[in-house]
Design a protein around this motif. Structure first.
Motif, PDB file in Angstrom:
ATOM      1  N   VAL A 140      11.254 -12.096  43.726  1.00 29.72           N
ATOM      2  CA  VAL A 140      11.861 -13.346  43.256  1.00 29.72           C
ATOM      3  C   VAL A 140      11.509 -13.604  41.800  1.00 29.72           C
ATOM      4  O   VAL A 140      12.363 -13.993  40.990  1.00 29.72           O
ATOM      5  CB  VAL A 140      11.404 -14.524  44.134  1.00 29.72           C
ATOM      6  CG1 VAL A 140      11.826 -15.859  43.520  1.00 29.72           C
ATOM      7  CG2 VAL A 140      11.972 -14.399  45.540  1.00 29.72           C
ATOM      8  N   GLU A 141      10.258 -13.373  41.426  1.00 32.73           N
ATOM      9  CA  GLU A 141       9.821 -13.619  40.054  1.00 32.73           C
ATOM     10  C   GLU A 141      10.527 -12.685  39.064  1.00 32.73           C
ATOM     11  O   GLU A 141      10.936 -13.114  37.980  1.00 32.73           O
ATOM     12  CB  GLU A 141       8.304 -13.430  39.944  1.00 32.73           C
ATOM     13  CG  GLU A 141       7.744 -13.607  38.547  1.00 32.73           C
ATOM     14  CD  GLU A 141       8.001 -14.981  37.952  1.00 32.73           C
ATOM     15  OE1 GLU A 141       8.082 -15.076  36.705  1.00 32.73           O
ATOM     16  OE2 GLU A 141       8.135 -15.963  38.713  1.00 32.73           O
ATOM     17  N   ILE A 142      10.698 -11.421  39.431  1.00 35.63           N
ATOM     18  CA  ILE A 142      11.381 -10.468  38.549  1.00 35.63           C
ATOM     19  C   ILE A 142      12.836 -10.889  38.355  1.00 35.63           C
ATOM     20  O   ILE A 142      13.354 -10.896  37.235  1.00 35.63           O
ATOM     21  CB  ILE A 142      11.283  -9.039  39.114  1.00 35.63           C
ATOM     22  CG1 ILE A 142       9.837  -8.529  39.004  1.00 35.63           C
ATOM     23  CG2 ILE A 142      12.228  -8.092  38.368  1.00 35.63           C
ATOM     24  CD1 ILE A 142       9.596  -7.203  39.688  1.00 35.63           C
ATOM     25  N   ARG A 143      13.515 -11.263  39.437  1.00 33.46           N
ATOM     26  CA  ARG A 143      14.909 -11.693  39.333  1.00 33.46           C
ATOM     27  C   ARG A 143      15.028 -12.965  38.490  1.00 33.46           C
ATOM     28  O   ARG A 143      15.955 -13.102  37.703  1.00 33.46           O
ATOM     29  CB  ARG A 143      15.518 -11.915  40.716  1.00 33.46           C
ATOM     30  CG  ARG A 143      15.822 -10.624  41.461  1.00 33.46           C
ATOM     31  CD  ARG A 143      16.592 -10.893  42.754  1.00 33.46           C
ATOM     32  NE  ARG A 143      17.897 -11.481  42.487  1.00 33.46           N
ATOM     33  CZ  ARG A 143      18.997 -10.794  42.234  1.00 33.46           C
ATOM     34  NH1 ARG A 143      18.960  -9.479  42.181  1.00 33.46           N
ATOM     35  NH2 ARG A 143      20.147 -11.415  42.027  1.00 33.46           N
ATOM     36  N   ASN A 144      14.080 -13.895  38.658  1.00 36.43           N
ATOM     37  CA  ASN A 144      14.111 -15.124  37.861  1.00 36.43           C
ATOM     38  C   ASN A 144      13.975 -14.816  36.373  1.00 36.43           C
ATOM     39  O   ASN A 144      14.606 -15.466  35.536  1.00 36.43           O
ATOM     40  CB  ASN A 144      12.986 -16.076  38.300  1.00 36.43           C
ATOM     41  CG  ASN A 144      13.316 -16.800  39.590  1.00 36.43           C
ATOM     42  OD1 ASN A 144      14.476 -16.902  39.976  1.00 36.43           O
ATOM     43  ND2 ASN A 144      12.299 -17.290  40.276  1.00 36.43           N
ATOM     44  N   ARG A 145      13.146 -13.839  36.058  1.00 38.45           N
ATOM     45  CA  ARG A 145      12.958 -13.480  34.647  1.00 38.45           C
ATOM     46  C   ARG A 145      14.204 -12.810  34.072  1.00 38.45           C
ATOM     47  O   ARG A 145      14.598 -13.107  32.948  1.00 38.45           O
ATOM     48  CB  ARG A 145      11.749 -12.565  34.495  1.00 38.45           C
ATOM     49  CG  ARG A 145      10.444 -13.293  34.719  1.00 38.45           C
ATOM     50  CD  ARG A 145       9.260 -12.441  34.348  1.00 38.45           C
ATOM     51  NE  ARG A 145       8.039 -13.245  34.468  1.00 38.45           N
ATOM     52  CZ  ARG A 145       7.039 -13.201  33.610  1.00 38.45           C
ATOM     53  NH1 ARG A 145       7.105 -12.411  32.553  1.00 38.45           N
ATOM     54  NH2 ARG A 145       5.963 -13.941  33.784  1.00 38.45           N
ATOM     55  N   VAL A 146      14.793 -11.915  34.844  1.00 39.31           N
ATOM     56  CA  VAL A 146      15.977 -11.207  34.355  1.00 39.31           C
ATOM     57  C   VAL A 146      17.156 -12.166  34.193  1.00 39.31           C
ATOM     58  O   VAL A 146      17.865 -12.135  33.176  1.00 39.31           O
ATOM     59  CB  VAL A 146      16.352 -10.058  35.311  1.00 39.31           C
ATOM     60  CG1 VAL A 146      17.712  -9.457  34.931  1.00 39.31           C
ATOM     61  CG2 VAL A 146      15.284  -8.972  35.282  1.00 39.31           C
ATOM     62  N   PHE A 147      17.361 -13.028  35.186  1.00 32.96           N
ATOM     63  CA  PHE A 147      18.497 -13.943  35.163  1.00 32.96           C
ATOM     64  C   PHE A 147      18.131 -15.306  34.570  1.00 32.96           C
ATOM     65  O   PHE A 147      18.935 -16.224  34.592  1.00 32.96           O
ATOM     66  CB  PHE A 147      19.069 -14.129  36.569  1.00 32.96           C
ATOM     67  CG  PHE A 147      19.651 -12.870  37.144  1.00 32.96           C
ATOM     68  CD1 PHE A 147      20.744 -12.267  36.557  1.00 32.96           C
ATOM     69  CD2 PHE A 147      19.095 -12.280  38.258  1.00 32.96           C
ATOM     70  CE1 PHE A 147      21.287 -11.107  37.078  1.00 32.96           C
ATOM     71  CE2 PHE A 147      19.622 -11.116  38.787  1.00 32.96           C
ATOM     72  CZ  PHE A 147      20.718 -10.524  38.198  1.00 32.96           C
TER      73      PHE A 147
END
Length: 454
Positions: free
Chosen positions: A368-375
């Protein structure tokens, strides 16, 4: 493009079937010479988009029983007459059919030549053509969906709309220059500035999304870092679902950088597992640690693995301070803790994820944290028009700079003809993206990166 080209459209080697693709003016003649349909009456109807069973022969010798797909101009991938010969998947069989087509007048296709003809015949623009190679090379579902969206024309429509905005601005400026006293729509400076500003904002919005698009296409360069025996290699192995790195209780097992790729939450991570950071007298280990520090400088994402029941070291504090914007802290081995005091104490800023590789805890939170950073915390749809190609991004950046200069010029009260130079430059760069204005050398470079047969 008067010649006819042929190439294997499937990878070499043994397979269930191989496909030989034929396109051009003589494609139909070559097929008539070499293909004997089982249902001749149906074949003679020249019905489009059909598969026809028969035998492929050359010089009186049957080479194979095949299925021939017929796609006639202009309703084909290249815009020319295209035939696809589906033969049995032995490399020798396919090679004989390929050689027969060449003997009957076809030339062996260059890499990307089918797609290049599709572009030149107006079947694809450059954005869509480059999406083809992105789709072929995609390594995650998210990157494949992005390429499909670009191939469908969504990004092209956005770029073309921006190009039309800039064209309209240039037309008004040139009309004011050429016919200042005639009955031409009068565009005052305030209105003109508003139109340029809109194109400028639209360009900026596309560029803002390009960072996400580029990551979805190429992945994030991700460095796993931490002290020895903190669980870096165990994390790598768990993400990969295989024992890629050696894991022991002996400190300093990893001496060099291990590189692998994995999809986490639909985001491709280009992982680098590094040597544990510590003081050591071992010469080889010191070299590995030096490479670790160098890797941090180029990383786009840093997974700093710390141990939950041990205070941070000076090196860990240094990494947090120096690379705060790109660090996710993996607080590992929470299974060894009596309480969560240490995590609460550490959880002052940034992203801190309680983790246990052994108990497989924290992986969902990391995703979730990686996706939040990318998007960037936004609900970005995979069908959204996102730039992802380095060439396209570079051209749009030049367009953005030219529009920025145009705004500055109009604010400084410069004459129309000076202003038109900036707008022409913006138009040139945005036209390069879709191929409305592109040099032959650039086309050759783009399509040479395609595989043969595409």
């Amino acid at each position: 493009m008067d010649d006819t080209i042929v190439a294997m459209a499937t990878a070499k080697g043994e397979a269930g079937i191989h496909i030989i693709r034929l396109s051009g003016l003589k494609a139909g003649t070559i097929i008539e010479d070499c293909f004997k349909p089982q249902n001749k009456e149906r074949w003679l109807t020249r019905e489009n988009y059909t598969l026809n069973l028969g035998v492929f022969h050359d010089e009186g010798k049957v080479l194979d029983q095949v299925l021939v797909g017929r796609m006639l101009t202009p309703y084909s991938y290249t815009g020319e007459d295209v035939f696809e010969i589906n033969c049995h998947g032995g490399p020798f069989v396919a090679q004989r059919i390929l050689q027969a087509c060449i003997r009957h007048g076809a030339n062996l296709a260059e890499p990307g030549e089918f797609s290049k003809r599709a572009f030149l015949n107006g079947k694809l623009d450059l954005v869509q053509a480059e999406a083809v190679i992105d789709l072929i090379s995609s390594r995650t579902e998210t990157s494949a969906n992005l390429a499909l969206a670009q191939l469908g024309g969504g990004l092209s429509d956005t770029i073309i709309k921006l190009r039309e905005e800039i064209l309209e601005i240039l037309a008004f400026i040139e009309a004011s220059i050429d016919f200042p006293e005639d009955d031409v729509e009068n565009l005052d400076r305030e209105t003109l500035e508003s139109k340029i500003d809109k194109a400028f904002v639209d360009t900026k919005n596309l560029l803002d999304g390009s960072k996400t698009g580029k990551i979805l296409r190429e992945g994030l360069l991700t460095v796993i870092v931490g002290r020895p025996n903190v669980g870096k290699s165990s994390l790598l192995n768990s993400l990969l679902h295989e024992e890629r790195a050696i894991v022991t209780d002996i400190p300093g097992t990893t001496r060099d950088i291990i590189r692998e790729s994995v999809s986490v939450g639909g985001i491709l991570l280009q992982l680098m597992d590094t040597a544990g950071i510590c003081e050591t007298e071992d010469f080889v280990e010191r070299l590995g640690i030096e490479r670790t520090w160098n890797a941090l400088k180029t990383a786009e994402l840093i997974l700093l693995v710390v141990q939950a029941n041990i205070p941070l070291t000076e090196d860990e504090y240094h990494i947090l301070k120096t690379y705060a914007a790109k660090v996710i802290v993996i607080v590992n081995k929470i299974d060894l803790m009596d309480d969560d005091y240490h995590i609460e104490k550490l959880n002052q800023k940034g992203s801190w994820i309680p983790f246990s590789v052994i108990q497989h805890k924290g992986f969902q939170e990391l995703e979730v944290e990686i996706r939040n950073r990318v998007f960037q915390g936004e609900a970005v749809l995979e069908s959204d028009p996102l730039l992802s190609n380095v060439r396209q991004i570079s051209s749009l950046e030049h367009c953005y700079t030219a529009l920025s200069q145009a705004l500055l010029s109009i604010q400084n009260g410069l004459p129309w003809d000076i202003l038109s130079i900036d707008i022409r430059e913006a138009l040139q760069y945005v036209s390069e993206i879709t191929g409305h204005n592109v040099q032959e050398t650039l086309l050759d470079d783009i399509f040479s990166r395609f595989c043969i047969g595409k």
